[in-house]
Each structure stands twice: as C-alpha cells, then as structure tokens.
Design a protein around this motif. Structure first.
Motif, PDB file in Angstrom:
ATOM      1  N   VAL A 261       9.497  -0.029  -5.199  1.00 35.74           N
ATOM      2  CA  VAL A 261       8.857  -0.669  -3.909  1.00 35.74           C
ATOM      3  C   VAL A 261       7.928  -2.103  -3.789  1.00 35.74           C
ATOM      4  CG1 VAL A 261       8.011  -0.165  -1.568  1.00 35.74           C
ATOM      5  CG2 VAL A 261       9.503   1.040  -2.270  1.00 35.74           C
ATOM      6  N   ILE A 262       7.191  -2.122  -4.941  1.00 37.24           N
ATOM      7  CA  ILE A 262       6.589  -2.682  -5.389  1.00 37.24           C
ATOM      8  C   ILE A 262       7.189  -4.074  -5.746  1.00 37.24           C
ATOM      9  CG2 ILE A 262       4.259  -3.516  -7.103  1.00 37.24           C
ATOM     10  CD1 ILE A 262       3.715  -1.454  -3.725  1.00 37.24           C
ATOM     11  N   THR A 263       8.151  -3.581  -6.823  1.00 39.77           N
ATOM     12  CA  THR A 263       8.103  -5.055  -7.942  1.00 39.77           C
ATOM     13  C   THR A 263      10.066  -5.261  -7.161  1.00 39.77           C
ATOM     14  OG1 THR A 263       9.706  -3.344  -9.116  1.00 39.77           O
ATOM     15  CG2 THR A 263       7.545  -3.851  -9.657  1.00 39.77           C
ATOM     16  N   THR A 264      10.040  -5.053  -6.050  1.00 32.12           N
ATOM     17  CA  THR A 264      11.029  -6.227  -4.960  1.00 32.12           C
ATOM     18  C   THR A 264      10.055  -6.668  -4.021  1.00 32.12           C
ATOM     19  OG1 THR A 264      11.744  -3.756  -4.127  1.00 32.12           O
ATOM     20  CG2 THR A 264      13.407  -4.158  -5.910  1.00 32.12           C
ATOM     21  N   SER A 265       9.036  -6.700  -3.942  1.00 30.12           N
ATOM     22  CA  SER A 265       8.422  -7.776  -2.201  1.00 30.12           C
ATOM     23  C   SER A 265       8.250  -8.955  -3.507  1.00 30.12           C
ATOM     24  CB  SER A 265       7.237  -6.300  -2.876  1.00 30.12           C
ATOM     25  OG  SER A 265       6.205  -6.617  -3.600  1.00 30.12           O
TER      26      SER A 265
ATOM     27  N   LEU B 292       0.710  -1.057  -0.309  1.00 37.62           N
ATOM     28  CA  LEU B 292      -0.312   0.387  -0.014  1.00 37.62           C
ATOM     29  C   LEU B 292       0.938   0.911  -0.009  1.00 37.62           C
ATOM     30  CD1 LEU B 292      -2.798   1.195  -0.171  1.00 37.62           C
ATOM     31  CD2 LEU B 292      -2.112   0.985   2.602  1.00 37.62           C
ATOM     32  N   GLY B 293       1.653   0.897   0.863  1.00 39.52           N
ATOM     33  CA  GLY B 293       2.645   2.336   1.201  1.00 39.52           C
ATOM     34  C   GLY B 293       3.532   2.809  -0.321  1.00 39.52           C
ATOM     35  N   GLY B 294       4.096   1.687  -1.310  1.00 41.06           N
ATOM     36  CA  GLY B 294       4.937   1.181  -2.321  1.00 41.06           C
ATOM     37  C   GLY B 294       4.117   2.071  -3.029  1.00 41.06           C
ATOM     38  N   THR B 295       2.456   1.606  -3.560  1.00 45.90           N
ATOM     39  CA  THR B 295       1.459   1.815  -4.281  1.00 45.90           C
ATOM     40  C   THR B 295       1.406   3.444  -4.006  1.00 45.90           C
ATOM     41  OG1 THR B 295       0.388  -0.381  -4.748  1.00 45.90           O
ATOM     42  CG2 THR B 295      -0.408   1.090  -5.572  1.00 45.90           C
ATOM     43  N   LEU B 296       0.704   3.879  -3.128  1.00 42.55           N
ATOM     44  CA  LEU B 296       0.369   5.407  -2.821  1.00 42.55           C
ATOM     45  C   LEU B 296       2.429   5.906  -3.147  1.00 42.55           C
ATOM     46  CD1 LEU B 296      -1.894   4.960   0.504  1.00 42.55           C
ATOM     47  CD2 LEU B 296      -2.262   5.223  -1.835  1.00 42.55           C
TER      48      LEU B 296
END
Length: 401
Positions: free
Chosen positions: A183-187, A17-21
C-alpha cells in the motif's frame, strides 16, 4: 486548483497512515506469535522468551541500517525486499516446526532484522504530503496515538489465527507486513520521495548531540514500556484473573489513544524542546502509582492514566527528530527512534522479571517507574542540547506529487 491539491493531500495522508498501520501490525503480533508457536512445538518458556527477545533485538539492529539505505536509494527499493524477506523468515519459522534450533534462530533473526521500517518511512513523508509544521505535528500525534491500537489488535489477530494453528499465525504476521508495504510503496509520495544530500559521515544522524540525548531518553522510556507487559502478566497471575492482563494493556493503550487525540487536536504554547521534558515528567509521574498495584477496578484507572502522556511525548519527540536530524538522515533518524525504544523494551522486560522475583508485583511495576524517572533525568540533563537550530524545518528536496 487549491481544493484539488488539498483533496490529494488528505487522500495521500489517509492512505499512508492506513497502509503503515496495516504493515506495522506484525510489530504487535510477532513476539506473541513466536512464543505461542515455540510453546505449541514443545519448547519451554525460557526458549520462547529468548527467541522473542532475539526478534526484538534483531529488529532494533535492522531499522537504522534499512533507514540509512532508504535515505540513499528511496523507499520502494528498500521496503519491498525487506517485507518479503521478513515474511520469508516467518514462513521458515512455521515450516521448521520443532526442527533444528539454529534454523529457527536464523529465521527469527531474518524476520526481525528485515522488518520494513515503515514507521520511519511514514514520518519522512509527512514533510512532502502536508503543507506545514502545524499539520505535520498533528499527524505525528495521530500516528503516535494510532500505533497503540496495534498492540491491542495485533495479539487478537494472533489468537484468532492460532485457533487453526500457530503456523497460520506466523504466516499471517508476515503477510500483513507485505500487504501494508505494498500500500505504501505503490503510493505516489513514496515512489517519488528522495532523500536530501547528506554529509559523508559514518555516524549519520548520531553526529547530532541533541538527537543522541533524545534517543537515550526514549530508550529509558522504552524500559518502562517493556516492563508493563511483564508486570501486567504478574498482576494477573497474582489476582488469579486471566482477563486482568488484557484489561490493563487495553486501559493503558486507551489512555495513550485519548492523550494523542487531545494533543493533536490543538496547538500548544511554547517550543517542542521546552515542552518535551514536561511531557516526559508527566509520563514518569503516571507510572509511580502503579507500584501500589491495588484491585483491578482502581488499577485499570491507574493504567489508563499512565498511558495519557505516552502518545503526546512520542509525538513531540518525532517533531524534535525532524528538527535535530542532519540533512539527508531523517529516515535513519526515525529508525533509530524505533531501535532505541525496542532496546529499552528488551531491557525493561528483563528488569520487570527481576523486580517481580525480588518484590512481587509492586517490584515489577517499580521497574517501570524507574525507567520513567531515568528518561526524565536524561531529558533534564540534556535540555540545552535538545534545542534545535534556527529554521530547522527543512523544505522537501522534491515537490509534492
């Protein structure tokens, strides 16, 4: 072991959620940054507004295409290249300055079309990260509520960066998109996510008649949202108060945030397809008093009320998308939601301008009320089609990481 898995789920959910925002901040910055830059380079309001609309339409066109590609090839392979291409588009706008107009138009189209579909990607991941439908519905509500912050904070970032110059504002817009995407794609959830097998059908999620009705309703609701920014500007000009525009936008966003938090904090009776028309009706009714356009203190309260049912309506629509989308098309389906609202917003901007010319500030806000009523009429006409198939909550094709 159970406690550890719950900790992982919470950690992943917060990171996603944080990375997407963070990565979606450009959605609340891009048009404003483009308009400011074109004006700083000596372009007129007509050109600046047209380029802003071109960005919005290019983004609306790109989201479903990128979403379909993600369903087939996974998230990192699509999101990262898209984020870098979009950032390159913003960089080219900044570097071109007042140069050849075709170059600027091409750069605007690139920045918009390549905008990474982070919203769609996040909503496709909730099924993997969260344990069940109740938690997913809460996540949708928080997502819908939190995104209102983007359109309040984003313009502030642009103003702060433009103190240096408008080129910095454009470069910052692209950089934030890349940062959030990383942030998203490294999760682990994003790296390991795979779409479900899908039927060989060019229409993808649009072969669902219920989804088509839902998208049409959201496009009409988008008209109301597109009207709001233009109508608030007209209101501020009539009141000779430069702060009124920001106050009204913040009030509406505050109402949406409050409504989303309340909606996500508890379970509600009835099925989502039955609740959705009621939420759309409440949203439409909330726009009607804005036509009165009273003094700023009262208008701020009305603006707050008009936003109360926005996030709940969006959260309920996200659940319906998940239930109505055919297998293997969920990311593309959520991308179509972004496209529908974006196209509606572009229509709403034009409608607000026409309404303002014909009937002043009340005419501008009347376009928002009309958009809300059209959205409600669409939902009521297609109520039967919005009913999802039995057992529509699908089991994710790959287990949580």
């Amino acid at each position: 072991m159970r406690a550890y898995l719950d900790f992982l789920r919470v950690t992943y959910a917060a990171r996603l959620l944080g990375g997407t925002l963070l990565g979606r901040l450009p959605n609340g910055m891009a048009m404003f940054a483009i308009v400011l830059h074109i004006r700083a380079e000596g372009g007129g309001y007509a050109l600046a507004g047209t380029l802003g609309a071109v960005f919005g339409l290019a983004m609306a066109a790109g989201q479903p295409i990128l979403g379909r590609t993600m369903d087939r090839y996974g998230q990192p392979r699509v999101l990262l290249p898209a984020a870098w291409l979009s950032a390159a588009g913003f960089g080219l706008i900044a570097l071109n300055g007042g140069g050849p107009l075709p170059v600027t138009v091409g750069a605007v189209i690139l920045a918009g079309f390549a905008t990474p579909p982070l919203e769609a990607g996040l909503r496709a991941l909730w099924n993997r990260v969260l344990p069940g439908p109740a938690q997913i519905k809460t996540a949708y509500a928080l997502d819908a509520a939190a995104q209102e912050i983007l359109f309040t904070v984003g313009p502030l970032f642009v103003v702060a960066a433009a103190v240096v110059n408008t080129e910095v504002a454009l470069l910052l817009t692209g950089a934030l998109g890349v940062a959030g995407t990383l942030v998203i794609t490294t999760s682990p959830p994003s790296r390991t996510w795979k779409g479900e097998p899908r039927a060989a059908d060019w229409a993808g999620p649009l072969r669902s008649s219920g989804l088509r009705v839902l998208l049409l309703g959201l496009a009409c609701a988008g008209i109301a949202l597109g009207v709001y920014a233009v109508a608030a500007t007209a209101y501020a000009e009539r009141a000779h108060d430069d702060l009124a525009h920001g106050i009204l936008l913040a009030a509406m966003s505050g109402g949406a945030l409050a409504g989303g938090l309340v909606y996500g904090a508890r379970s509600w009776p009835g099925d989502d397809h039955q609740r959705f028309p009621w939420l759309m009706a409440a949203l439409a009714v909330g726009y009607l008093p804005l036509v009165w356009a009273p003094g700023l203190p009262v208008m701020s309260v009305l603006a707050f009320v008009s936003g109360l049912f926005l996030a709940p309506m969006l959260a309920c629509s996200f659940t319906l998308v998940d239930e109505l989308a055919p297998a293997g098309t969920v990311t593309e389906a959520f991308a179509w939601v972004v496209a529908a609202v974006g196209v509606g917003g572009a229509v709403g901007s034009a409608a607000a301008g026409l309404g303002q010319e014909l009937a002043g500030v009340p005419g501008a806000f009347a376009a928002a009320a009309i958009g809300g009523l059209l959205a409600l009429a669409t939902c009521l006409a297609g109520t039967r089609l919005l009913t999802p198939p039995v057992d529509s909550w699908r089991v994710p094709p790959n287990p949580p990481p």
